[in-house]
Design a protein around this motif. Sequence first.
Motif, PDB file in Angstrom:
ATOM      1  N   VAL A 258       9.543  -4.434   0.495  1.00  0.00           N
ATOM      2  CA  VAL A 258       9.954  -3.560  -0.600  1.00  0.00           C
ATOM      3  C   VAL A 258      10.767  -2.426  -0.005  1.00  0.00           C
ATOM      4  O   VAL A 258      10.291  -1.704   0.880  1.00  0.00           O
ATOM      5  CB  VAL A 258       8.734  -2.995  -1.363  1.00  0.00           C
ATOM      6  CG1 VAL A 258       9.186  -1.978  -2.414  1.00  0.00           C
ATOM      7  CG2 VAL A 258       7.934  -4.118  -1.997  1.00  0.00           C
ATOM      8  N   GLU A 259      11.994  -2.260  -0.483  1.00  0.00           N
ATOM      9  CA  GLU A 259      12.861  -1.191   0.019  1.00  0.00           C
ATOM     10  C   GLU A 259      12.943  -0.063  -1.010  1.00  0.00           C
ATOM     11  O   GLU A 259      13.058  -0.317  -2.212  1.00  0.00           O
ATOM     12  CB  GLU A 259      14.252  -1.714   0.327  1.00  0.00           C
ATOM     13  CG  GLU A 259      15.140  -0.690   1.023  1.00  0.00           C
ATOM     14  CD  GLU A 259      16.460  -1.264   1.470  1.00  0.00           C
ATOM     15  OE1 GLU A 259      17.453  -1.068   0.722  1.00  0.00           O
ATOM     16  OE2 GLU A 259      16.514  -1.901   2.548  1.00  0.00           O
ATOM     17  N   ALA A 260      12.888   1.171  -0.523  1.00  0.00           N
ATOM     18  CA  ALA A 260      12.952   2.336  -1.408  1.00  0.00           C
ATOM     19  C   ALA A 260      13.632   3.476  -0.683  1.00  0.00           C
ATOM     20  O   ALA A 260      13.806   3.453   0.542  1.00  0.00           O
ATOM     21  CB  ALA A 260      11.546   2.736  -1.847  1.00  0.00           C
ATOM     22  N   ASP A 261      14.000   4.487  -1.459  1.00  0.00           N
ATOM     23  CA  ASP A 261      14.580   5.688  -0.860  1.00  0.00           C
ATOM     24  C   ASP A 261      13.494   6.653  -0.395  1.00  0.00           C
ATOM     25  O   ASP A 261      13.694   7.403   0.558  1.00  0.00           O
ATOM     26  CB  ASP A 261      15.511   6.368  -1.861  1.00  0.00           C
ATOM     27  CG  ASP A 261      16.680   5.461  -2.240  1.00  0.00           C
ATOM     28  OD1 ASP A 261      17.478   5.129  -1.340  1.00  0.00           O
ATOM     29  OD2 ASP A 261      16.768   5.073  -3.412  1.00  0.00           O
ATOM     30  N   GLU A 262      12.358   6.632  -1.078  1.00  0.00           N
ATOM     31  CA  GLU A 262      11.199   7.417  -0.656  1.00  0.00           C
ATOM     32  C   GLU A 262       9.949   6.609  -0.947  1.00  0.00           C
ATOM     33  O   GLU A 262       9.936   5.760  -1.848  1.00  0.00           O
ATOM     34  CB  GLU A 262      11.107   8.762  -1.394  1.00  0.00           C
ATOM     35  CG  GLU A 262      12.284   9.695  -1.197  1.00  0.00           C
ATOM     36  CD  GLU A 262      12.395  10.280   0.205  1.00  0.00           C
ATOM     37  OE1 GLU A 262      11.450  10.094   1.003  1.00  0.00           O
ATOM     38  OE2 GLU A 262      13.418  10.922   0.491  1.00  0.00           O
ATOM     39  N   VAL A 263       8.888   6.899  -0.193  1.00  0.00           N
ATOM     40  CA  VAL A 263       7.610   6.230  -0.441  1.00  0.00           C
ATOM     41  C   VAL A 263       6.509   7.275  -0.517  1.00  0.00           C
ATOM     42  O   VAL A 263       6.431   8.181   0.320  1.00  0.00           O
ATOM     43  CB  VAL A 263       7.288   5.174   0.645  1.00  0.00           C
ATOM     44  CG1 VAL A 263       7.257   5.794   2.050  1.00  0.00           C
ATOM     45  CG2 VAL A 263       5.957   4.477   0.338  1.00  0.00           C
ATOM     46  N   LEU A 264       5.688   7.180  -1.551  1.00  0.00           N
ATOM     47  CA  LEU A 264       4.530   8.053  -1.745  1.00  0.00           C
ATOM     48  C   LEU A 264       3.269   7.268  -1.451  1.00  0.00           C
ATOM     49  O   LEU A 264       3.034   6.215  -2.058  1.00  0.00           O
ATOM     50  CB  LEU A 264       4.503   8.567  -3.190  1.00  0.00           C
ATOM     51  CG  LEU A 264       3.172   9.130  -3.713  1.00  0.00           C
ATOM     52  CD1 LEU A 264       2.725  10.346  -2.922  1.00  0.00           C
ATOM     53  CD2 LEU A 264       3.286   9.466  -5.202  1.00  0.00           C
TER      54      LEU A 264
END
Length: 472
Positions: A258-264
């Motif tokens: 899973v690619e994202a700009d930010e991860v929480l």
Amino acid sequence: MEFDVVVLGAGPTGENVADRLRAAGLSTAVVESELVGGECSYWACMPSKALLRPVLARADARRLPGLSESAAAPLDTEAVLARRDAFASQWKDDGQVSWLDSTGARLYRGRGRLDGPKRVVVDGPEGEHHVLTARHAVAVCTGSRAVLPDLPGLRGARPWTSREATSAHTAPGRLAIVGGGVVGVEMATAWQALGSRVTLLVRGDGLLPRMEPFVGEYIADALTEAGVHLRTNVSVASVERPDATGPVTLVLDDGDRVEADEVLFATGRAPRTEDLGLETVGLQPGSWLPVDDSCRVDGSKWLYGVGDVNHRALLTHQGKYQARIAAAAIVARAQHVPLLETDPWGAHTATADHAAVPQVVFTDPEAASVGLSLSEAQSAGHRVRAVDHDLASVAGASLYADGYKGRARMIVDLDRQILLGVTFVGPGVGELLHSATIAVVGEVPIERLWHAVPAYPTISEVWLRLLEAFRG
């Protein structure tokens, strides 16, 4: 410097302990290493709900003819974030400091540590060194912090915790959230509405596992309908972020990426006790503090653990409740008055921590609960019956919004004929919760509840419907 009581931590819990002690005439020092007002004021309750309120208001408007078309436009993210900043006081604590000063408590800024019984040392931000001694008690009110799992690559990936999620100044294009608890679902609700494409990754098979199972089902359906990509029964195996300013990749245990700009990462809390000098009084650094119902640490006559640090109920309002109980107990003991009110619901007993913890989850739909769930009541050995009702069938709900969806449940103790717990899920149900809390705390008999007439046409009419269903 000598005081009657030294309080470590100036969040809502510590502030309330100090306020009650000063009102009773005890001299009080308060030590704070960050902002006076604590996590709730700057990184949790206030900023998160300021983010969510426009989201929920727009969701309600979209369900009403006459408003639905005008509410179809995207939220003004910049305006929402500006209002959030105002509720977080621009991350300045001048107002909170003024209030604390008004109580007569003495504020010491810096890192405070226990240094043996009734002794606290404070290292200030300008190199100051203070030694504080307490005549009667030290109250540890330092709260909790977000926990990051031990995953390969995570530390260098600059992950968000709840602090970054509530204080971010732009909406990331793609946001991955790990965790299906309160922080996970609330931040998924907020940032999806503010323009992010959210992927929510949950280890278990549902959301909000500590509430009734149907609550998570309603919220999962609503999040999916809003555009959140929800994946359950998955775990993150590792994290990759080779470029500090580039995207982050989560490698899942099934091999998917899973690619994202930010991860929480919203994966739990730990007590902020790791550097408090607990070892100087025979306690384990970094541990939760075991306490009795007056919040006094087990085996101690002078040390109290109030709020999140005792792990009884990690909620701001519950910490403030414990503060009232603990302060009353400290005052009584300082005045050498026996603690006579130690029975359940007495002035020196935090009974609600066990029997009546209220909580609202500010998603769309909202979730609200108090007391025991069905499974908790059964596990505790109570002979109970769960009574459910479709909230959408109540006149007030149909007026509240077209297409209203929701559910209510009360848990009845069949032997005592009182309520042990109540759960609601649906738009606007947070404001129903205090009536349920009073019913549970007051142990109001079912027959007496028949005389609590709900106003028509409000959503609270569900109380009448639940009672009718119980009687059959």
